[in-house]
Design an enzyme around this catalytic site. Sequence first.
Site, short mmCIF file in Angstrom:
data_model
loop_
_atom_site.label_atom_id
_atom_site.label_comp_id
_atom_site.label_asym_id
_atom_site.label_seq_id
_atom_site.Cartn_x
_atom_site.Cartn_y
_atom_site.Cartn_z
N THR A 150 0.83 -1.20 0.00
CA THR A 150 0.00 0.00 0.00
C THR A 150 0.87 1.26 0.00
O THR A 150 2.00 1.22 0.46
CB THR A 150 -0.84 -0.06 1.30
OG1 THR A 150 -1.67 -1.20 1.23
CG2 THR A 150 -1.67 1.17 1.54
N ARG A 178 -13.44 -8.05 -0.61
CA ARG A 178 -12.91 -7.74 0.73
C ARG A 178 -12.56 -6.25 0.82
O ARG A 178 -12.04 -5.65 -0.12
CB ARG A 178 -11.64 -8.56 0.97
CG ARG A 178 -10.89 -8.14 2.23
CD ARG A 178 -9.41 -8.31 2.03
NE ARG A 178 -8.65 -7.90 3.18
CZ ARG A 178 -7.71 -6.95 3.14
NH1 ARG A 178 -7.45 -6.32 1.99
NH2 ARG A 178 -7.04 -6.62 4.21
N VAL A 179 -12.87 -5.65 1.96
CA VAL A 179 -12.60 -4.22 2.14
C VAL A 179 -11.34 -4.05 2.97
O VAL A 179 -11.20 -4.64 4.04
CB VAL A 179 -13.80 -3.52 2.82
CG1 VAL A 179 -13.47 -2.07 3.13
CG2 VAL A 179 -15.03 -3.60 1.91
N ASP A 181 -8.29 -1.74 5.02
CA ASP A 181 -8.31 -0.64 6.01
C ASP A 181 -8.08 0.73 5.37
O ASP A 181 -8.41 1.77 5.95
CB ASP A 181 -7.20 -0.86 7.04
CG ASP A 181 -5.83 -0.81 6.37
OD1 ASP A 181 -5.51 -1.73 5.59
OD2 ASP A 181 -5.10 0.17 6.59
N THR A 199 -0.19 0.87 6.78
CA THR A 199 0.00 -0.20 5.81
C THR A 199 0.15 -1.49 6.62
O THR A 199 0.40 -1.45 7.82
CB THR A 199 1.23 0.07 4.92
OG1 THR A 199 1.41 -1.04 4.04
CG2 THR A 199 2.50 0.28 5.73
N GLY A 200 -0.01 -2.62 5.94
CA GLY A 200 0.06 -3.89 6.66
C GLY A 200 -1.22 -4.66 6.44
O GLY A 200 -1.95 -4.42 5.47
N GLY A 202 -4.82 -5.38 6.66
CA GLY A 202 -5.98 -4.51 6.89
C GLY A 202 -6.83 -4.95 8.06
O GLY A 202 -7.29 -4.11 8.86
N1 GLY Z 1 -3.44 -2.50 4.18
C1 GLY Z 1 -3.92 -2.94 2.93
C2 GLY Z 1 -4.85 -4.04 3.01
O1 GLY Z 1 -4.89 -4.82 3.92
O2 GLY Z 1 -5.62 -4.19 2.09
#
Ligand code: GLY
Length: 282
Positions: A150, A178-179, A181, A199-200, A202
């Site tokens: 990200t 899928r949504v 973060d 980032t990481g 979500g």
């Molecule tokens: N941080 C990006 C995701 O998990 O989609």
Amino acid sequence: MVIHGGVGSLEGDPQRRITVHETLTLFLMESYPILCDYDAWTAAVHCTRLLEDDPNFNAGTGSKLQKDGQVRMSASLMDGRKNSFSAVINIENVRNPIEIAEKLSHEKHKVIAGDEANEYARKKGVKYFDPITPQRRREYEEKSTGQSGTVGVVALDKAGNIVAATSTGGMGYELPGRVSDSATVAGNYATKKAGLSCTGIGEHIVDMGVAVRVVSQVENGMPLNETVKKILKEAAQFRYKLGLVALDYLGNIEIGKTIDELFYAKHDSKSVTTFYSCQAFD
Ligand code: GLY
């Protein structure tokens, strides 16, 4: 101004570190004058667009494919002074999701998702664009999530406004729809006091409400460095994998992570520092 290009494991690929270091430095150096001449909003949108256009990152061009082979991208923007958050979730076939988040910031309803987001983009005259690169197609065929991450930007301008922007192609090979973060206040948030982009994973970031929690604690008087330290300690206890870049109204910048590597670059008005090295520029 502080930017990131996601988290990743760099084992076995030292060249990638150098490429990402050079790219982040270049984008930051190009965006910083925009911050000085215009404002945090303009600079954050500009820099996010640069990151989205670079196929090395997982946002815009080079976004990862979901399990059904489709790219669905998400992006958000928050204006700290206006206390205004806008976001697009799981949009398809646009070049710059951050532009859609920007357009939505002028609407009454500022967060939209899926097919309606696609329709909104077309109605606004945004051209059809295929963000899938050969590399991402290969990763998808190998059912691999790849190494890219990200992107995000947090900027403070001379008028004291803080803007946070985040854009993502998601996790790769995830459940369609899928949504992430990134287009929520858990992953991207700003007020007059502080701003943050995450980032990481979500799900981990949303479980902890990272961005909104850190910023709220700064609002309540806790120094940014202590707040970041506190949330990372908590995240580590849960074995959550995340990284963040943050800054406050005094210009303090904090970088935090519970994973091996976070690709970041920061400009403190005197010098640029990245995850890879520290260099001074006039
Ligand atoms: N941080 C990006 C995701 O998990 O989609």
